[in-house]
Design an enzyme around this catalytic site. Structure first.
Site, PDB file in Angstrom:
ATOM      1  N   MET A 361       0.814  -1.216   0.000  1.00 18.17           N
ATOM      2  CA  MET A 361       0.000   0.000   0.000  1.00 18.17           C
ATOM      3  C   MET A 361       0.848   1.265   0.000  1.00 18.17           C
ATOM      4  SD  MET A 361      -2.898  -1.290   2.694  1.00 18.17           S
ATOM      5  CE  MET A 361      -3.852   0.218   2.707  1.00 18.17           C
ATOM      6  N   GLU A 387      12.507 -20.573  16.825  1.00 24.25           N
ATOM      7  CA  GLU A 387      11.667 -21.127  17.903  1.00 24.25           C
ATOM      8  C   GLU A 387      10.540 -21.991  17.343  1.00 24.25           C
ATOM      9  OE1 GLU A 387      13.528 -20.428  20.005  1.00 24.25           O
ATOM     10  OE2 GLU A 387      13.996 -18.314  20.188  1.00 24.25           O
TER      11      GLU A 387
END
Length: 410
Positions: A361, A387
């Site tokens: 945008m 993780e």
């Protein structure tokens, strides 16, 4: 970042994105904590982050400031640690990540990984030696689990710890993608002590980084987490005394590092919402001032539809983080791996999608460091991976739903 044109005077502390009275979910103390961290981010991080990211510099000079801010080992109690709630820590994490994922990652590695390992699994002597200094930022820690050939499958690690007849341990091997290792004073190194490499013999060791044979090399030429530092560690016959091992039964096998990883994953659930919120705010401001064909971008239906979808997704992410945080504060044992995986999986997906949409945008201007969304999107590629990848979390949830583990090809 001001939003006077978008929100009423008594707006939520989370700004114009708050469509569902998220503000009302949090106590005054929790909101004060968030705003204190936001003030630090606005004053110290925002004016400098484009330069740090562009030059691939981690600003080590802010480490003592983070200690004074009370965000290092924030969720831990005793030995000089702040002892704040899980929700307060989550709010701090999302404010830090609104500044940059790499700087929130520092706090996560220091507190959720290295400090948690010592706090949960360490001896009293290890806690006294390291935790007070790590809480202030005087000492830095790192967490050595991942290896060049063992990421999602840590049980296959090749780093070995051999105990000699006199009691000393000798560590040999390598670790990769280890945050802070070149800055660390202490490393928590996980090594296989068993014969069969099945994970049951994995133990953690508290390794001062000035120990002979320990070497950390910075990984350069990254496209993500550029204001952070990750390293490869080489362990060449690193000799440690017997008391260097993390002694608690809870540290035996993979449950030891996984306890710490779940703390880090919890922080990510909140942290990525900060990156998403910052991306949304950046494009909301831009749309209000950027005029095309005689009309601000904010006046076009397509723009409003995209902003609406972003805001709804961010609200959903905060509600998920809040629910998990309240469970963690109320009864930590009720916090299941599937719950953590649900939050990490979905909030990372949401955040990276919002950052990418916000960049789009912004048009061509969005590829510069004058605007945050593409920097956030690049960073979130790492956050989404570390993780636990999406696939690891999908399989964790799948195992919870079916009772069947599907982590191997067979």
């Amino acid at each position: 970042m001001g939003h006077a044109g978008h929100a009423p005077q008594n707006a939520s502390f989370l700004g114009p994105v708050d469509l569902t009275d998220l503000d009302g979910l949090f106590s005054d103390r929790e909101k004060t904590t968030a705003m204190r961290v936001r003030g630090f981010v606005d004053e110290v991080i925002r004016p400098n982050i484009a330069d740090w990211y562009d030059r691939a510099v981690f600003p080590a000079e802010i480490i003592p400031e983070l200690g004074r801010l009370g965000v290092l080992g924030m969720h831990l109690e005793g030995h000089g640690c702040p002892g704040r709630s899980a929700v307060e820590y989550g709010l701090a994490a999302q404010e830090l990540e609104a500044g940059d994922s790499g700087l929130r990652t520092f706090v996560s590695v220091q507190g959720s990984l290295a400090m948690t390992a010592i706090h949960r699994h360490g001896s009293e002597a290890q806690k006294r030696e390291w935790l007070p200094r790590m809480a202030t930022g005087e000492a830095v820690g790192c967490f050595g689990l991942t290896e060049p050939t063992a990421g999602s499958d840590p049980a296959s690690m090749r780093t070995r710890a051999r105990q000699e007849p006199g009691g000393d341990w000798v560590l040999t091997g390598s670790k990769r993608w280890i945050g802070l290792a070149n800055l660390a004073d202490v490393a928590i190194i996980w090594a296989q002590t068993g014969e069969h490499g099945d994970g049951r013999g994995i133990r953690g060791f508290v390794v001062p980084t000035d120990t002979p044979g320990f070497r950390a090399e910075v990984i350069d030429q990254k496209l993500s987490m550029r204001a952070s530092v990750q390293c490869e560690i080489q362990l060449d016959q690193v000799r440690l005394p017997a008391e260097a091992v993390l002694p608690a039964d809870s540290a035996i096998g993979l449950k030891g590092p996984f306890t710490c990883l779940n703390e880090a994953r919890y922080g990510i659930i909140w942290g990525v919402m900060g990156a998403a919120r910052d991306s949304f705010e950046a494009v909301l401001d831009y749309a209000a001032t950027r005029t095309q064909f005689g009309t601000p971008l904010a006046g076009y239906q397509l723009t409003q539809a995209k902003l609406a979808d972003m805001a709804v997704a961010i609200n959903r992410g905060y509600l998920l983080a809040h629910q998990i945080g309240r469970v963690k504060d109320r009864e930590p044992r009720a916090l299941t791996p599937a719950m953590i995986s649900t939050g990490k999986l979905d909030n990372c997906r949401v955040a990276i999608g919002i950052a990418r949409d916000a960049r789009e945008m912004l048009g061509g201007n969005g590829i510069t460091l004058d605007h945050s969304p593409l920097r956030h999107a690049n960073n979130l590629e790492s956050v989404r991976t570390y993780e636990g990848t999406d696939e690891v979390h999908q399989l964790t949830i799948g195992r919870h739903l079916t009772g069947l583990g599907a982590f191997t090809a067979g």
